[in-house]
Design a protein around this motif. Sequence first.
Motif, PDB file in Angstrom:
ATOM      1  N   UNK A 119     -39.549   3.141 -12.561  1.00  0.00           N
ATOM      2  CA  UNK A 119     -38.434   3.619 -11.756  1.00  0.00           C
ATOM      3  C   UNK A 119     -38.895   4.158 -10.416  1.00  0.00           C
ATOM      4  N   UNK A 120     -37.988   4.156  -9.437  1.00  0.00           N
ATOM      5  CA  UNK A 120     -38.284   4.730  -8.130  1.00  0.00           C
ATOM      6  C   UNK A 120     -38.212   6.253  -8.208  1.00  0.00           C
ATOM      7  N   UNK A 121     -39.143   6.905  -7.532  1.00  0.00           N
ATOM      8  CA  UNK A 121     -39.226   8.356  -7.554  1.00  0.00           C
ATOM      9  C   UNK A 121     -38.525   8.943  -6.334  1.00  0.00           C
ATOM     10  N   UNK A 122     -37.597   9.864  -6.587  1.00  0.00           N
ATOM     11  CA  UNK A 122     -36.977  10.683  -5.555  1.00  0.00           C
ATOM     12  C   UNK A 122     -37.184  12.140  -5.970  1.00  0.00           C
ATOM     13  N   UNK A 123     -37.600  12.959  -5.028  1.00  0.00           N
ATOM     14  CA  UNK A 123     -38.044  14.325  -5.338  1.00  0.00           C
ATOM     15  C   UNK A 123     -36.961  15.339  -5.001  1.00  0.00           C
ATOM     16  N   UNK A 124     -36.817  16.344  -5.863  1.00  0.00           N
ATOM     17  CA  UNK A 124     -36.062  17.557  -5.527  1.00  0.00           C
ATOM     18  C   UNK A 124     -37.009  18.745  -5.615  1.00  0.00           C
ATOM     19  N   UNK A 125     -36.990  19.583  -4.586  1.00  0.00           N
ATOM     20  CA  UNK A 125     -37.802  20.795  -4.531  1.00  0.00           C
ATOM     21  C   UNK A 125     -36.978  21.924  -3.920  1.00  0.00           C
TER      22      UNK A 125
END
Length: 294
Positions: free
Chosen positions: A193-199
Amino acid sequence: MKTNRDVQIRDPYVVPVAEEGRYYLFGSTDANIWGKGTGFDVYVGTDLEHWEGPYPVFRPEPGFFSDENYWAPEVYEYRGRYYMFATFRRRDNRLLGTAVLVSDRLTGPFRLYSDGPVTPADWSCLDGTLHVDEAGQPWMVFCHEWTQVFDGEICAVRLTEDLKEAIGEPQLLFRASEAPWTTRLDSKSSDAGDVYVTDGAFLHRTEDGTLLMLWASFVRNRYALGVARSASGSVTGPWVHDEAPLFEQDGGHGMLFRAFDGRLMLTIHTPNRTPHERPIFIPVTDRGGKLRLA
């Protein structure tokens, strides 16, 4: 005395104390925050440029549930005491979680208050932030990490009035890919899967009553800070994202505070590379529920 260029810190968080004329700067202060945890320090200053310290405010006691990845402490005055929300990697299952610590003083010592992390035990979670709604109900907003869900999530969970534990199940507020400005993190994407980050979520009520959320992700593999707004005015949303990030020059994990001269200030760390990360402070305007860098 240190200046901002001397202070290695990630995830800066400022507590202004007007009665003292001092700012207390917390953050991820271990020299190698990706490894074994030492603790958290605080810097104290009067002008957002020069700092005394660092002074230790948290060191783990024997038997502490974590010895690695001590991240993102945020400190709040609540009912006469100071509560620290901070991220740690658990010894038992190697997952990240946000726990609550407490002290009677901003300078500590802070000691574990919750029974380990208040985030779900089988989730990898980080960057818990406290929000008390207009009815006085405390919530924790936090990130469900991309390492488990690939498309990083920001969730909210109600807390007991004493901030010691969660009430009920977390509610999904949004996924990182829902924002128009985020791009996938190419170095981490895979066949799974494609990684999208939340921080680093942080909530702020504007002068006109709009509830905003700062949060960090990536734009073409560079750290960036975006803004979302709650259409309902409550923490549960729905959340509507600004089209473009507020800051995209390889910096993020921000928070807002009032300087002693009345200016609304944003602090973030930049660049997003260890050991070069440093705190910066940027004036921000709040007009009609919209933030702009001054």
